[in-house]
Design an enzyme around this catalytic site. Sequence first.
Site, PDB file in Angstrom:
ATOM      1  N   ASN A  83       0.801  -1.221   0.000  1.00  0.00           N
ATOM      2  CA  ASN A  83       0.000   0.000   0.000  1.00  0.00           C
ATOM      3  C   ASN A  83       0.835   1.273   0.000  1.00  0.00           C
ATOM      4  O   ASN A  83       0.360   2.332   0.414  1.00  0.00           O
ATOM      5  CB  ASN A  83      -0.959   0.012   1.205  1.00  0.00           C
ATOM      6  CG  ASN A  83      -1.829  -1.226   1.256  1.00  0.00           C
ATOM      7  OD1 ASN A  83      -1.756  -1.981   2.209  1.00  0.00           O
ATOM      8  ND2 ASN A  83      -2.628  -1.471   0.229  1.00  0.00           N
ATOM      9  N   ILE A  89       1.772   6.996   0.780  1.00  0.00           N
ATOM     10  CA  ILE A  89       1.036   5.933   1.459  1.00  0.00           C
ATOM     11  C   ILE A  89      -0.431   5.944   1.039  1.00  0.00           C
ATOM     12  O   ILE A  89      -1.075   6.988   1.024  1.00  0.00           O
ATOM     13  CB  ILE A  89       1.127   6.125   2.992  1.00  0.00           C
ATOM     14  CG1 ILE A  89       2.593   6.108   3.427  1.00  0.00           C
ATOM     15  CG2 ILE A  89       0.328   5.058   3.730  1.00  0.00           C
ATOM     16  CD1 ILE A  89       2.834   6.646   4.812  1.00  0.00           C
ATOM     17  N   CYS A  90      -0.940   4.770   0.713  1.00  0.00           N
ATOM     18  CA  CYS A  90      -2.339   4.608   0.343  1.00  0.00           C
ATOM     19  C   CYS A  90      -3.093   4.127   1.586  1.00  0.00           C
ATOM     20  O   CYS A  90      -3.041   2.953   1.932  1.00  0.00           O
ATOM     21  CB  CYS A  90      -2.444   3.587  -0.796  1.00  0.00           C
ATOM     22  SG  CYS A  90      -4.101   3.364  -1.390  1.00  0.00           S
ATOM     23  N   LEU A  91      -3.713   5.067   2.296  1.00  0.00           N
ATOM     24  CA  LEU A  91      -4.403   4.753   3.548  1.00  0.00           C
ATOM     25  C   LEU A  91      -5.637   5.640   3.634  1.00  0.00           C
ATOM     26  O   LEU A  91      -5.539   6.852   3.460  1.00  0.00           O
ATOM     27  CB  LEU A  91      -3.451   5.026   4.725  1.00  0.00           C
ATOM     28  CG  LEU A  91      -3.945   4.739   6.141  1.00  0.00           C
ATOM     29  CD1 LEU A  91      -4.281   3.270   6.334  1.00  0.00           C
ATOM     30  CD2 LEU A  91      -2.899   5.167   7.166  1.00  0.00           C
ATOM     31  N   SER A 126      -6.398  -2.415  -2.064  1.00  0.00           N
ATOM     32  CA  SER A 126      -5.947  -1.074  -2.425  1.00  0.00           C
ATOM     33  C   SER A 126      -4.458  -1.080  -2.773  1.00  0.00           C
ATOM     34  O   SER A 126      -3.667  -0.387  -2.152  1.00  0.00           O
ATOM     35  CB  SER A 126      -6.222  -0.152  -1.235  1.00  0.00           C
ATOM     36  OG  SER A 126      -6.062   1.179  -1.601  1.00  0.00           O
TER      37      SER A 126
END
Length: 158
Positions: A84, A91-93, A126
Site C-alpha cells: 500500500n 502511502i495509500c491509507l 488497495s
Amino acid sequence: MSLCKIRLQEERKQWRKDHPFGFYAKPVKNADGSLDLKSWTAGIPGKAGTPWEGGVYPIKIDFPEEYPSKPPKIKFPSGFYHPNVYPSGTICLSILNEELDWKPAITMKQIVLGIQELLDSPNPESPAQEPAWKVFTKDKEQYKKKITEQAKRYASVD
C-alpha cells in the site's frame, strides 16, 4: 496566525506530552534554526512479533495550508517495500484520503498508529505497487522474508 499553524502547535505540544512508545515526530528545522511546523519527520517502529519488528521506518509529513480540513501528505522513502505504498513513497491509507476517511479531528498520534497498523496489515484491495502486492497475495513466506530484510535496513540504533 493561521488555523493550520495553531493546530500544528497544539499537535506538537500534545505529541511531546504523550506519544506512543518508540515513535518520534518533529518539525523540520529551517536554515535559520526556526521550526517549519508544516513539514515534519517522523519514525514508525515495527510492531513486536511481526516481520517489521526491529525497524523504525522514516516518514516525511507535509501539512497543507488547509490543514486540518485537508489531510497531510505522508511519504516513506521512495522504493519502500509495501503493497500500500506507491513507488514514490506515498502511502495509500483511507484516513489520509480527503475523499475517504479523513476527518479534521484525526491527530498525529492516530495517523502514525494507523500507518503502523497498515505496515503489518496491508489492504490487498488497495494496491499501490504491483511487485509487493503480488508477493503479498501469492507468496506470504517470500513477502515475510522481504519485509524482514527491509526491517534490518531500518534497524533502530539505540
